[in-house]
Scaffold this active site. Structure first.
Site: not given
Length: 904
Positions: A679, A704, A787
């Protein structure tokens, strides 16, 4: 031609998804009316000579005007020139202007307007968001859609970017107006001003501008709504100063949103309008040139040097001569050109003559043949000297000392010879690495065919190939300004399409994201997912990405606190082990979602700041970066962009890296994870990721790395090379040990499919325009995730175009990721057909793409000469030749065909 750079004004503040790299500070000078250009007072001096001491030279000792005049007008015959070169000149000027902030009433007391403007030319963007009453979990949120001015672009889930523009012809200011209703639950409007041309950000004291629309107090009486002064801003801005909210919110609000101590009491406030102008400064790099040509005068045997520049005004040449390569300055004997004075018996200074038409200036210099070189620098004023790469310009005055024309520039630029030697050395070294790779590949292939090596030995060879390829690529990145796909292709051609190496899998992976934003609400998501393991495997998925497993302040798992506590809203540790074992039983690998950038604290320090950690990893504030103003860390500065809602971890600390590696290894061994989804990797250096992956040896890993694509006034630019380059740079910093989500491809698909602009799906070289076009084996392609889709919908794929998106990523190289919500929806049958096409035709992460059409209404490509696919309403049929094609699947505005070799 000039390029604009920002001279830092205000301290840059790093926040999630933003690249605040430049340090800035406010320069406030009242009463600026219009912008002007001045020499930057702190501009670097290009020469260390002291201030000119003017000397009046009499006719008997100064210039002999007649010879100089004659030589000054001697025509330069091109055929006699043995040296000619043009050099770039750069100097920095400050552009001073102003920005304004205005709050005023609209039609009535209910409707108000906030305006922000700037009068310096450029591409200015207002990066802004809002704070809602009672919202303790985030400083910024996106405003309601009706509040967003035209041309606004969403930045992930917390901000909006709106371009400033002139509202009427003749306006001095570019500006943006934000209308809002005072009856809404918006507590404040937050913003920073961004210069899109340079990437610099304008803030106040390193903090966001914040205009509160309400006053609210905490129950403990700590006033956070108003201030009596605003220190640095005098005068009328006092009205604004009373409306600035203190941004130092307590972490306690994040730790426990249900705590009564974090409840906010809203009080009524009557808004007051204000208008204030603030000075703002940019730096402009002005680019000019100076040209020098040298020839021999056949009549006098002297050397004639002609110097020309496009600089205007009073340009002085500070010059001398030298006798050899030692380049020791000397003053030559007279005559000198007119308007020449002697500087401290060390050098001469000659004022250049304006050219006809005022386009630059020039001079002709006569030098005796005994001298080997002409040395000079250009002086514009006492603060501005122009040199050659921080050295004096050196011009050879004899033809024997001159290289051929094509080599002259290298000789004149300091360090160029050494660079050339290094380049040859690096080229030879890189060639050696590539040779080693090819030898290893040949050895690997021959041994496989003879089946003489064990699986472990073969794996060892493949690992060595991977390391050598990463080393060669690292050399390439240090010598090239941008990433060129040809280099990656050459390296990847040297590797077999199917391989097993840490972090990169076999190349045939198909990833399933096994959750959405709401999955935590059931409290037993692991068990629900376990029931679908066999089904997902039968569809063709080989890897599943599970949600964050750690106890977290936020229920979704992305605000972790006690890393070793695996009781989350998705289930407990035993249920997690159970679902992992089940997916292993059906032949699928498991990715754990790990949050390494930030961690929520357990305790407050002596200042009441939440930066002390508990649990097994009981770090103190040394584990928190020092440049995050919210959490007062005692670590080093952040190696990336700070996440604003929780303490950002300092990965440069040895004890932090040691603990994280132990934790990741524990997850691998105790839970059975096969790899990682990392992340917010923008928050810390990719080299730390490499360290963690080498310690844990994951089967597959993906980071990410998410930031905004390039837009011009709300419309996406065709060229997104800078965006994908940033992702490539992160992958390279991690030494290629992990892939990254191809955010570039997702964004381009948005515009291409939604606007029927399929030409966007080919870059300037006819390659796919995302990361998949440059480094396909490290590109994890996707169209939606927890998301962007689900109930958040922060960057939702164009409605009704989802299957076109899947038709693209499931037939193209890269590693495709399919979102859980789409699998178990009405798209399932079409997704299943496309998965089958990919599996049966062995399309992998390095498959070859030939783009045959990229036009307004149609995109078509042939992959590995096996699959022909088309997107868009336009017409396309695959070519007939040695192959014929059979239809395999189609849907709304997409179609796929398979190649069949003709027989007979």
């Amino acid at each position: 031609m000039s390029t604009v750079t920002i001279r830092p004004l205000l301290p840059s503040y790093r926040r999630a998804n933003l690249n605040f790299r430049d340090r800035t500070n406010i320069l406030l000078k009242p009463n600026y009316i219009n912008y002007s250009i001045k020499s930057a007072p702190n501009a670097r001096r290009f020469c260390s000579f002291k201030k000119l001491q003017k000397i009046t030279v009499s006719s008997s000792t100064s210039t002999s005007t007649s010879p100089a005049t004659s030589t000054d007008t001697t025509p330069v015959r091109p055929g006699d020139v043995f040296f000619k070169e043009t050099f770039p000149l750069k100097r920095t000027h400050a552009v001073e202007g102003k920005m304004f902030v205005r709050l005023q009433k609209g039609k009535d007391e209910k409707n108000w307007q906030l305006s922000v403007g700037c009068n310096i030319p450029g591409k200015w963007i207002l990066h802004w968001g809002v704070s809602f009453v009672g919202d303790n979990g985030s400083e910024w949120d996106q405003p309601p859609k009706k509040m967003r001015p035209p041309g606004s672009v969403s930045i992930k889930d917390y901000a909006i970017e709106t371009p400033l523009k002139k509202l009427a012809e003749g306006d001095v200011f570019d500006q943006v107006n934000i209308d809002f209703d005072t009856r809404s639950d918006i507590a404040a409007i937050n913003f920073v001003l961004k210069d899109e041309e340079t990437g610099a950000w304008y803030q106040h004291r390193g903090r966001d501008f914040k205009v509160p629309l309400v006053d609210y107090l905490q129950h403990d009486g700590n006033v956070i709504g108003t201030k009596s002064t605003f220190g640095l801003w005098p005068g009328a801005l006092g009205q604004l100063s009373k409306m600035i909210l203190k941004a130092d919110t307590s972490q306690s609000g994040i730790q426990d949103s249900s705590s009564e101590s974090c409840e906010l009491k809203q009080e009524n406030k009557h808004l007051e309008g204000f208008y204030e102008e603030l000075p703002i400064v940019k730096e402009i790099i002005i680019e000019n040139t100076v040209s020098v040509s040298v020839r021999k005068c056949p009549e006098t045997a002297k050397t004639l040097l002609n110097l020309e520049t496009d600089l205007t005004g009073d340009v002085v040449v500070h010059w001398g001569v030298c006798r050899d390569d030692s380049k020791n300055w000397e003053i030559p004997a007279e005559p000198y050109p007119p308007e020449t004075i002697v500087f401290k018996n060390k050098a001469l200074r000659t004022l250049l003559q304006p050219k006809e038409g005022g386009k630059g200036c020039s001079r002709l210099f006569t030098v005796d043949e005994e001298f080997a070189g002409f040395l000079f620098v250009l002086k514009l004023n006492e603060n501005t000297w122009l040199k050659c790469m921080e050295n004096d310009f050196y011009i050879p005055l004899t033809s024997s000392s001159c290289l051929p024309a094509e080599s002259v520039q290298e000789m004149l630029i300091p360090g160029k010879a050494e660079e050339a030697t290094q380049e040859v050395s690096q080229t030879a070294y890189t060639a050696g690495i590539i040779k080693e790779i090819r030898n290893l590949v040949s050895d690997f292939s021959s041994d496989i065919s003879r089946k003489t090596k064990s699986k472990e030995a073969q794996k060892s060879i493949l690992l060595e190939i991977e390391k050598l390829a990463a080393e060669a690529y690292s050399i390439f990145r240090t010598t090239a300004p941008t990433f060129f796909e040809e280099a990656a292709v050459e390296l990847e051609e040297s590797k077999p399409p199917a391989k097993i190496s840490p972090g990169t899998g076999t190349g045939f992976e198909i990833l399933c994201q096994g959750f959405n934003w709401e999955s935590h609400k059931s409290g037993r998501w692991y068990m629900e997912l376990k029931e679908k393991a066999t089904e997902l495997s039968s569809l063709g998925f080989s890897v599943i990405w599970l949600p964050p497993p750690t106890e977290s302040v936020s229920p979704e798992g992305y605000m972790p606190r006690d890393l070793y506590n695996l009781s989350s809203r998705y289930g407990n540790i035993d249920e997690l082990k159970d679902v992992v074992n089940k997916f292993h039983d059906v032949g699928m690998k498991i990715l754990g979602d790990v949050v390494l950038n930030h961690r929520c604290a357990h305790y407050q320090n002596q200042n009441g700041v939440w930066n002390i950690f508990g649990g097994r990893l009981n770090w103190d504030d040394r584990a928190v970066v020092a440049d995050d103003p919210h959490f007062q860390g005692r670590g080093n500065k952040s190696s990336g962009d700070n996440f604003h809602a929780a303490p950002n971890i300092d990965h440069s600390q040895d004890f932090v890296r040691k603990d994280i590696k132990e934790w990741l290894c524990w997850l691998r061994n105790e839970i059975g994870y096969d790899g990682w989804r990392l992340d917010f990797v923008r928050g810390f250096w990719g080299g730390y990721v490499k360290d963690y992956l080498e310690a844990t040896e994951p089967y597959f890993a993906v980071g990410e790395y998410w930031d905004s694509l390039s837009y011009t006034y709300g419309e996406m630019d065709h060229n997104q090379d800078a965006h994908r380059q940033r992702i490539i740079d992160w992958i390279n910093a991690a030494s290629g040990t992990a892939g990254a989500f191809d955010v570039t491809t997702k964004g381009i698909l948005h515009s291409a499919l939604d606007r029927c602009e399929y030409w966007r799906l080919s870059d300037e070289k006819g390659k796919p325009p995302g990361v998949v076009g440059w480094w396909p084996s490290r590109a994890v392609t996707f169209i939606e995730n927890h998301d962007t889709g689900s109930t958040q919908g922060h960057w939702r794929f164009p409605g009704g175009r989802e299957m076109q998106g899947y038709a693209y990523i499931l037939t193209h190289p890269g590693t495709p990721s399919v979102f859980y919500d789409h699998i178990f929806s009405h798209y399932r049958q079409e997704i299943e057909a496309l998965l089958s096409v990919r599996k049966r035709n062995k399309i992998h992460c390095r498959s070859r793409v030939e783009i045959v059409k990229a036009e307004r209404d149609v995109y078509a490509a042939i992959i590995d000469e096996k699959v022909a696919m088309k997107l868009g309403p336009g017409h396309y049929e695959p070519p007939s030749g040695s192959q014929n094609w059979s239809f395999v699947t189609e849907g709304r505005d997409y179609k796929s065909n398979l190649a069949n070799t003709r027989r007979g």
